[in-house]
Write a protein that holds these residues in place. Structure first.
Motif, PDB file in Angstrom:
ATOM      1  N   PHE A  33       0.826  -1.214   0.000  1.00  0.00           N
ATOM      2  CA  PHE A  33       0.000   0.000   0.000  1.00  0.00           C
ATOM      3  C   PHE A  33       0.867   1.275   0.000  1.00  0.00           C
ATOM      4  O   PHE A  33       0.890   2.027  -0.989  1.00  0.00           O
ATOM      5  N   ILE A  34       1.617   1.501   1.067  1.00  0.00           N
ATOM      6  CA  ILE A  34       2.415   2.741   1.127  1.00  0.00           C
ATOM      7  C   ILE A  34       3.541   2.681   0.096  1.00  0.00           C
ATOM      8  O   ILE A  34       3.825   3.665  -0.602  1.00  0.00           O
ATOM      9  N   ASP A  71       9.938  -7.332  -3.552  1.00  0.00           N
ATOM     10  CA  ASP A  71       8.733  -7.693  -2.790  1.00  0.00           C
ATOM     11  C   ASP A  71       8.477  -9.185  -2.980  1.00  0.00           C
ATOM     12  O   ASP A  71       8.797  -9.752  -4.020  1.00  0.00           O
ATOM     13  N   PHE A  74       3.549 -10.972  -0.492  1.00  0.00           N
ATOM     14  CA  PHE A  74       2.760 -11.615   0.560  1.00  0.00           C
ATOM     15  C   PHE A  74       1.477 -10.835   0.812  1.00  0.00           C
ATOM     16  O   PHE A  74       0.376 -11.384   0.788  1.00  0.00           O
ATOM     17  N   THR A  75       1.600  -9.541   1.088  1.00  0.00           N
ATOM     18  CA  THR A  75       0.391  -8.724   1.225  1.00  0.00           C
ATOM     19  C   THR A  75       0.294  -7.682   0.114  1.00  0.00           C
ATOM     20  O   THR A  75      -0.711  -7.006  -0.013  1.00  0.00           O
ATOM     21  N   ASP A  96      12.382 -12.387  -1.137  1.00  0.00           N
ATOM     22  CA  ASP A  96      12.060 -12.292   0.278  1.00  0.00           C
ATOM     23  C   ASP A  96      13.264 -11.668   0.993  1.00  0.00           C
ATOM     24  O   ASP A  96      14.372 -12.194   0.890  1.00  0.00           O
ATOM     25  N   LEU A 111      10.561  -0.943   3.550  1.00  0.00           N
ATOM     26  CA  LEU A 111       9.177  -1.000   4.031  1.00  0.00           C
ATOM     27  C   LEU A 111       8.693  -2.436   4.228  1.00  0.00           C
ATOM     28  O   LEU A 111       7.641  -2.645   4.828  1.00  0.00           O
ATOM     29  N   TYR A 243       5.027  -8.102  15.816  1.00  0.00           N
ATOM     30  CA  TYR A 243       5.070  -6.866  15.026  1.00  0.00           C
ATOM     31  C   TYR A 243       5.736  -5.738  15.826  1.00  0.00           C
ATOM     32  O   TYR A 243       6.741  -5.174  15.395  1.00  0.00           O
ATOM     33  N   LYS A 247       9.586  -4.498  15.267  1.00  0.00           N
ATOM     34  CA  LYS A 247       9.982  -3.158  14.815  1.00  0.00           C
ATOM     35  C   LYS A 247      10.944  -2.524  15.818  1.00  0.00           C
ATOM     36  O   LYS A 247      11.828  -1.752  15.442  1.00  0.00           O
ATOM     37  N   THR A 273      -2.114   4.935   8.619  1.00  0.00           N
ATOM     38  CA  THR A 273      -2.162   5.577   7.306  1.00  0.00           C
ATOM     39  C   THR A 273      -3.292   4.948   6.490  1.00  0.00           C
ATOM     40  O   THR A 273      -3.561   3.757   6.629  1.00  0.00           O
ATOM     41  N   ARG A 284      -7.808  -3.823   8.783  1.00  0.00           N
ATOM     42  CA  ARG A 284      -7.568  -2.509   9.384  1.00  0.00           C
ATOM     43  C   ARG A 284      -8.867  -1.711   9.362  1.00  0.00           C
ATOM     44  O   ARG A 284      -9.727  -1.907   8.495  1.00  0.00           O
TER      45      ARG A 284
HETATM   46  P1  NAD Z   1       1.561  -3.620   3.106  1.00  0.00           P
HETATM   47  O1  NAD Z   1       1.284  -4.949   3.710  1.00  0.00           O
HETATM   48  O2  NAD Z   1       0.601  -3.090   2.094  1.00  0.00           O
HETATM   49  O3  NAD Z   1       3.017  -3.612   2.447  1.00  0.00           O
HETATM   50  C1  NAD Z   1       4.084  -4.393   2.913  1.00  0.00           C
HETATM   51  C2  NAD Z   1       4.794  -4.979   1.696  1.00  0.00           C
HETATM   52  O4  NAD Z   1       5.903  -5.773   2.151  1.00  0.00           O
HETATM   53  C3  NAD Z   1       3.893  -5.918   0.897  1.00  0.00           C
HETATM   54  O5  NAD Z   1       3.983  -5.605  -0.472  1.00  0.00           O
HETATM   55  C4  NAD Z   1       4.450  -7.300   1.195  1.00  0.00           C
HETATM   56  O6  NAD Z   1       4.233  -8.213   0.141  1.00  0.00           O
HETATM   57  C5  NAD Z   1       5.920  -6.990   1.426  1.00  0.00           C
HETATM   58  N1  NAD Z   1       6.619  -7.980   2.255  1.00  0.00           N
HETATM   59  C6  NAD Z   1       6.239  -8.490   3.446  1.00  0.00           C
HETATM   60  N2  NAD Z   1       7.147  -9.366   3.907  1.00  0.00           N
HETATM   61  C7  NAD Z   1       8.143  -9.383   2.978  1.00  0.00           C
HETATM   62  C8  NAD Z   1       9.375 -10.076   2.880  1.00  0.00           C
HETATM   63  N3  NAD Z   1       9.771 -10.941   3.821  1.00  0.00           N
HETATM   64  N4  NAD Z   1      10.152  -9.865   1.794  1.00  0.00           N
HETATM   65  C9  NAD Z   1       9.759  -9.010   0.807  1.00  0.00           C
HETATM   66  N5  NAD Z   1       8.608  -8.328   0.857  1.00  0.00           N
HETATM   67  C10 NAD Z   1       7.813  -8.506   1.928  1.00  0.00           C
HETATM   68  O7  NAD Z   1       1.726  -2.609   4.310  1.00  0.00           O
HETATM   69  P2  NAD Z   1       1.845  -1.017   4.308  1.00  0.00           P
HETATM   70  O8  NAD Z   1       0.685  -0.506   5.040  1.00  0.00           O
HETATM   71  O9  NAD Z   1       2.146  -0.500   2.957  1.00  0.00           O
HETATM   72  O10 NAD Z   1       3.113  -0.845   5.254  1.00  0.00           O
HETATM   73  C11 NAD Z   1       4.391  -0.512   4.744  1.00  0.00           C
HETATM   74  C12 NAD Z   1       5.342  -0.298   5.907  1.00  0.00           C
HETATM   75  O11 NAD Z   1       4.853   0.753   6.750  1.00  0.00           O
HETATM   76  C13 NAD Z   1       5.502  -1.515   6.805  1.00  0.00           C
HETATM   77  O12 NAD Z   1       6.857  -1.605   7.205  1.00  0.00           O
HETATM   78  C14 NAD Z   1       4.636  -1.206   7.999  1.00  0.00           C
HETATM   79  O13 NAD Z   1       5.098  -1.839   9.157  1.00  0.00           O
HETATM   80  C15 NAD Z   1       4.766   0.304   8.083  1.00  0.00           C
HETATM   81  N6  NAD Z   1       3.612   0.911   8.746  1.00  0.00           N
HETATM   82  C16 NAD Z   1       2.408   1.014   8.125  1.00  0.00           C
HETATM   83  C17 NAD Z   1       1.329   1.596   8.797  1.00  0.00           C
HETATM   84  C18 NAD Z   1      -0.018   1.753   8.148  1.00  0.00           C
HETATM   85  O14 NAD Z   1      -0.927   2.295   8.775  1.00  0.00           O
HETATM   86  N7  NAD Z   1      -0.213   1.343   6.917  1.00  0.00           N
HETATM   87  C19 NAD Z   1       1.499   2.062  10.105  1.00  0.00           C
HETATM   88  C20 NAD Z   1       2.737   1.921  10.715  1.00  0.00           C
HETATM   89  C21 NAD Z   1       3.796   1.363  10.018  1.00  0.00           C
END
Ligand code: NAD
Ligand code: UDP
Ligand code: UDP
Length: 413
Positions: A33-34, A71, A74-75, A96, A111, A243, A247, A273, A284
């Motif tokens: 997402f982000i 990437d 996974f999500t 990975d 990320l 989690y 972090k 976010t 979420r």
């Molecule tokens: P998301 O799940 O949409 O994105 C995470 C990405 O990481 C995904 O594309 C997933 O496939 C990839 N991924 C996961 N494990 C992996 C691995 N072992 N190897 C390679 N790729 C891997 O989540 P997001 O909301 O976009 O979050 C992005 C970052 O921001 C994360 O680190 C998250 O902890 C942090 N964050 C997000 C929020 C929020 O509200 N969205 C809040 C606090 C922190």
């Protein structure tokens, strides 16, 4: 003939943009997402900004930078990046981050992390839905043991089809526990080993690395609002610990590499976010409410509903992350929107803006749910000159079209 007039520019060596050009930027988790919004911004910058230079009499436009996404889907999803696939300055690698990565880059936005709370917080049926969606979208992850995933999926399907059968329920619960174990270990592994690997990479190639940490490092905070000096109130053995503590260890690793090896680090503590491309199934609150409103289902407020969160629109978040990367401060720096809302207020706002016909219901909550959360962003304002621009009421409607398209629900006239 057409003459191109160069834009006025100070000495290129003193111009920060000069150093941004010709950069190789790695975004781990860039299909998420982000991450995908960050990639859009980095690529669009490159498309729009051609940088004129006059270096020792050698005039011309500098080569534009390269964005590399890593990437494991996974999500995240390739769909989020489809407009860049095939672009000469974009590369996508299925990998990975818990495995060694050898690429040559100048900046790393790290990320990658399974950020979905569904596996820690939801019931087996929801998990079954999620597993099935993973199966159909081929988003299996290499680090989840194949056998537990396949068995988990099998029994999830059983649970989906025959929930009235007690054996299926017991088996599916058992298999959910196996899956949960595999996935929580994946979260902690990605945070710890994944961050270690990215730091090893940053050390080898001399890159600057930014970690997207989280407001969850503050746990269930005893200080309100939270500023960066607060050390947090985190349960080390709870269902969210893989989690939160993951972090916290990632932040520790960043500082250790910074102190020991002089790595240039940046740590962003991201608060909740929201925006288009949020995962529809991951549980979420904003994505749940928008999806429920679009489908005409009741909005599920988890009790008591007075717990608070502060929601930042994704374009503001991306802006904050880029400023942090480009600036001189290591952080940690809170990036979030200080506007604070109870979950009941959020539900009422979604109801009013998206579908006034839906009801709001109260459902059971999950363990360790933080009661309040709001960032103190004084540091981001002072050090990055950043503050969010988009208010919740303006941001929520921007998600509706994306959710309608993905859910296949057309707007009523
Ligand atoms: P998301 O799940 O949409 O994105 C995470 C990405 O990481 C995904 O594309 C997933 O496939 C990839 N991924 C996961 N494990 C992996 C691995 N072992 N190897 C390679 N790729 C891997 O989540 P997001 O909301 O976009 O979050 C992005 C970052 O921001 C994360 O680190 C998250 O902890 C942090 N964050 C997000 C929020 C929020 O509200 N969205 C809040 C606090 C922190
Ligand atoms: N690493 C990586 N890519 C690199 C360099 C290192 O993925 O380009 C990984 C490597 O596999 C190691 C980790 O980063 O496990 C930490 O590397 P570092 O050199 O700091 O530690 P060491 O290998 O000496 O234990
Ligand atoms: N929440 C809710 N209804 C839902 C999903 C979540 O009321 O359908 C609540 C949840 O109890 C929590 C808040 O919304 O208090 C934020 O939850 P989310 O999982 O989005 O983020 P986090 O807890 O990680 O901040």
């Amino acid at each position: 003939s057409v003459t191109t007039k160069p834009p006025p520019s100070p000495s290129p060596l003193r111009n920060a943009k000069f150093f941004q050009a010709n950069m190789r930027i790695l975004v781990t988790g860039g299909a998420g997402f982000i991450g995908s919004h960050l990639v859009d911004r980095l690529m669009e910058n490159e498309k729009n900004e051609r940088i004129w230079h006059n270096l020792r009499g050698l005039k011309g436009y500098l080569p534009l930078s390269l964005v590399i996404v890593v990437d494991n889907y996974f999500t995240g999803s390739k769909d989020n990046l489809k407009k860049w696939i095939g672009h000469p300055r974009f590369e996508l690698i299925r990998h990975d981050v818990t495995e060694t990565l050898l690429v040559e880059v100048d900046q790393i936005y790290h990320l990658a992390c399974p950020a979905s709370p569904i596996f820690y917080k939801y019931n087996p049926v929801k998990v079954a839905h999620f597993c099935i969606s993973i199966l159909f979208q081929n988003r299996r992850d290499a680090s989840v043991s194949q056998s537990s995933l396949v068995l988990g999926l099998f029994f999830s399907c059983l649970a989906e089809l025959a929930l009235t059968d007690i054996h299926a329920i017991v088996f599916s619960l058992y298999l959910m526990i196996l899956l949960l174990k595999a996935l929580t270990s994946m979260t902690i592994k990605t945070n710890v080993i994944g961050t270690l690997n990215m730091l090893g990479l940053a050390k080898r190639v001399g890159a600057r690395i930014l970690l997207t940490s989280t407001s969850e490092v503050y746990g269930d905070p005893l200080m309100h609002p939270q500023d960066e000096t607060y050390w947090g109130n985190v349960n080390p053995i709870g269902v969210r610990s893989c989690y939160d503590e993951g972090k916290r260890v990632a932040e520790t690793l960043m500082y250790d590499y910074h102190r020991q090896h002089g790595i240039e680090i940046r740590i962003a503590r991201i608060f909740n976010t929201y925006g288009p491309r949020m995962n529809i199934d991951d549980g979420r609150v904003v994505s749940n409410f928008i999806a429920q409103a679009v489908r005409g289902e009741p909005l599920t407020v988890q009790a008591p509903g007075t717990q608070t969160r502060s929601f930042c629109y994704v374009s503001d978040m991306v802006d904050g992350l880029i400023r942090l990367m480009e600036g001189d401060n290591t952080g940690p720096i809170n990036i979030g929107n200080p506007g604070e809302f109870t979950m009941l207020e959020l539900a009422e706002t979604v109801k009013e803006l998206i579908n006034p016909d839906v009801e709001i219901i109260s459902v059971e909550n999950t363990p360790d749910d933080p009661r309040q959360r709001k960032p103190d962003i004084t540091k981001a304002k002072e050090l990055l000159g950043w503050e969010p621009k988009i208010k919740l009421r303006d941001g929520l409607p921007l998600m509706e079209d994306d959710f309608r398209t993905r859910l296949g629900v057309t707007r009523k006239n």
